[in-house]
Enzyme design. Structure first.
Site, PDB file in Angstrom:
ATOM      1  N   HIS A   1      55.170  43.603  24.700  1.00 33.28           N
ATOM      2  CA  HIS A   1      56.627  43.725  24.664  1.00 33.28           C
ATOM      3  C   HIS A   1      57.198  43.792  26.081  1.00 33.28           C
ATOM      4  O   HIS A   1      58.176  43.099  26.404  1.00 33.28           O
ATOM      5  CB  HIS A   1      57.020  44.986  23.884  1.00 33.28           C
ATOM      6  CG  HIS A   1      58.468  45.342  23.987  1.00 33.28           C
ATOM      7  ND1 HIS A   1      59.393  45.026  23.018  1.00 33.28           N
ATOM      8  CD2 HIS A   1      59.176  45.981  24.971  1.00 33.28           C
ATOM      9  CE1 HIS A   1      60.585  45.446  23.383  1.00 33.28           C
ATOM     10  NE2 HIS A   1      60.482  46.043  24.564  1.00 33.28           N
ATOM     11  N   GLU A   2      56.610  44.624  26.926  1.00 34.93           N
ATOM     12  CA  GLU A   2      57.122  44.776  28.291  1.00 34.93           C
ATOM     13  C   GLU A   2      56.947  43.496  29.102  1.00 34.93           C
ATOM     14  O   GLU A   2      57.804  43.134  29.906  1.00 34.93           O
ATOM     15  CB  GLU A   2      56.416  45.953  28.983  1.00 34.93           C
ATOM     16  CG  GLU A   2      56.667  47.307  28.346  1.00 34.93           C
ATOM     17  CD  GLU A   2      58.138  47.671  28.271  1.00 34.93           C
ATOM     18  OE1 GLU A   2      58.904  47.215  29.153  1.00 34.93           O
ATOM     19  OE2 GLU A   2      58.532  48.394  27.348  1.00 34.93           O
TER      20      GLU A   2
ATOM     21  N   HIS B   1      59.673  40.793  28.768  1.00 32.58           N
ATOM     22  CA  HIS B   1      60.870  40.878  29.610  1.00 32.58           C
ATOM     23  C   HIS B   1      60.682  40.072  30.893  1.00 32.58           C
ATOM     24  O   HIS B   1      61.624  39.459  31.404  1.00 32.58           O
ATOM     25  CB  HIS B   1      61.164  42.342  29.956  1.00 32.58           C
ATOM     26  CG  HIS B   1      61.622  43.153  28.780  1.00 32.58           C
ATOM     27  ND1 HIS B   1      62.675  42.777  27.989  1.00 32.58           N
ATOM     28  CD2 HIS B   1      61.161  44.329  28.267  1.00 32.58           C
ATOM     29  CE1 HIS B   1      62.858  43.682  27.041  1.00 32.58           C
ATOM     30  NE2 HIS B   1      61.950  44.620  27.180  1.00 32.58           N
TER      31      HIS B   1
ATOM     32  N   GLU C   1      65.784  43.065  23.730  1.00 36.66           N
ATOM     33  CA  GLU C   1      64.687  43.894  23.231  1.00 36.66           C
ATOM     34  C   GLU C   1      64.119  43.332  21.929  1.00 36.66           C
ATOM     35  O   GLU C   1      62.913  43.382  21.691  1.00 36.66           O
ATOM     36  CB  GLU C   1      65.165  45.329  23.021  1.00 36.66           C
ATOM     37  CG  GLU C   1      65.573  46.057  24.295  1.00 36.66           C
ATOM     38  CD  GLU C   1      64.430  46.236  25.270  1.00 36.66           C
ATOM     39  OE1 GLU C   1      63.254  46.204  24.840  1.00 36.66           O
ATOM     40  OE2 GLU C   1      64.704  46.412  26.474  1.00 36.66           O
TER      41      GLU C   1
END
Length: 422
Positions: A278-279, A282, A358
């Protein structure tokens, strides 16, 4: 007139507080829809009865304090102005030095100290409640150390910003907002670059990830995502909090992959990989660059609007607010109050954009890991650790949620079809 403004401000603040209390503790409904009862998003399926009660209590208290804190800041600036304190700080600064830069250092120090004292009760109450509900385990000494670091970083940053803005105000009264923006662009970019390598280590100790097998897997994911990171760092947060977090920040050579030690302790390897995917999303999707670019565009419009409001209000209410002139240091509390107002009322828009990013990062993590089970358990454990509401009230979501609600995230995972599904 000044006294009436102060009294009206206090009464309006009290009224606002009563309305927000009624909204959060009486009117708002944070229960999940009946059709989701028993689903992965139903907190009763992964939280104990006591955790459910504590989650509601802590969330309502936390958001009540959050709603009160920003208008309290506006009230503080109003009182600083109408009592003549801002004008007094300006006079003291002018008596000490005739140089604008020195005057800015002195004035900002006076205002920063008074502001710190005024806002300290909110900070301390929030800290005490986080300890009471088991979110924080930070000692008062450690907490105060972080508060003082915040103060000095904020003070130094404010000196640079104030000295630059008021200098261009005097040099170009009509177009100062544009020149201030031109100065802001490299400052903001540089700040993003140095934060992971200069500022973050002031608060915590960063070390290389001890679990080398996990580091190998994370770096393999990073290589696949073209993230220029050679090491994964872990930071000791367990002395301060029981919450969990991980992030990728920095630009270019300053990029860092960081895991809190609480995350390492409470999550399995598969769950950690979901978070890291997930990170990394970004970085892959350029969210940091898009965010900085969007912030700079918004800052240009914001500074233009701020210039209009500042000159109009300072001219119309010059005597009431005890402002020497709109481009003198005594107007700084008005400038800060207007800026705070603009940021607060624009936050629902910026939060919508943040939640979209997100959500796309969640989808990327699912596509990369193809592990729905780990994603579900990760979100559930994050909810437990933070005593978060799965389905927060609407106003809370609008003003404070930069991520989709846990209800939305868990249902998205549940509905996601992996590559091995028919």
């Amino acid at each position: 007139m000044s006294r009436k403004w102060a009294i009206r401000g206090i009464l309006l603040y009290i009224l606002f507080g009563l309305v927000m209390y009624a909204y959060l503790f009486v009117w708002a409904d944070s229960t999940i829809p009946e059709n989701l009862s028993g689903s992965v998003a139903d907190p009763s399926t992964f939280m104990t009865e006591r955790e459910l009660v504590l989650s509601e209590e802590y969330s309502n208290i936390r958001y009540f304090l959050s709603f009160l804190s920003t208008p309290y800041e506006w009230l503080f600036y109003l009182i600083i102005l109408v009592t003549g304190a801002s004008k007094l700080f300006e006079n003291w600064a002018q008596k000490i030095s005739r140089f604008h830069a020195i005057q800015s250092v002195i004035y900002v120090f006076y205002l920063s100290v008074v502001s710190f004292i005024a806002i300290f009760p909110f900070q301390y109450i929030s800290h005490r409640f986080s300890i009471k509900y088991g979110i924080s385990n930070e000692t008062f000494q450690s907490w105060m150390k972080d508060e003082m670091i915040d103060f000095w970083i904020g003070y130094i940053s404010m000196i640079i910003i104030v000295a630059a803005i008021y200098w261009v105000m005097k040099k170009s009264p009509k177009r100062w907002w544009f020149y201030a923006w031109l100065l802001f662009v490299p400052y903001a970019t540089f700040f993003v670059f140095i934060q992971p390598i200069v500022i973050d280590p002031l608060y915590n100790d960063f070390t290389s990830l001890q679990d080398k097998e996990l580091e190998k897997d994370i770096l393999a994911m990073a290589e696949e995502a073209n993230i220029p990171a050679e090491h994964v760092y872990q930071v000791n947060m367990s002395d301060k909090t029981n919450a969990m977090n991980a992030y990728v920040n920095g630009i270019g050579s300053s990029s860092r992959i960081v895991l809190w030690d609480t995350t390492l302790e409470k999550l399995s390897k598969d769950e950690i990989l979901v978070i890291m995917a997930h990170e990394m999303a970004h970085y892959v999707k350029k969210h940091l660059y898009i965010g900085v670019a969007g912030y700079l565009v918004a800052a240009l419009f914001g500074l233009w609007l701020l210039s209009k409001l500042l000159t109009r209000i300072s001219h119309k209410y010059k005597d009431t607010l005890k402002i020497t002139n709109w481009n003198q240091l005594s107007s700084l509390p008005l400038l800060l109050a207007l800026l705070s107002l603009m940021l607060f009322f624009s936050s629902p828009v910026s939060n919508v954009i943040a939640r979209y990013q997100e959500k796309s990062a969640d989808l990327y993590a699912l596509e990369l890991t193809q592990d729905k089970e780990a994603a579900v358990s990760t979100f559930q454990k994050l909810t437990q650790a933070g005593l978060s509401q799965v389905n927060p009230p609407t106003l809370v979501k609008w003003f404070f949620y930069t991520h989709p609600t846990m209800l939305e995230r868990l249902m998205m995972v549940d509905e996601f079809e992996t590559s091995d599904q028919p």
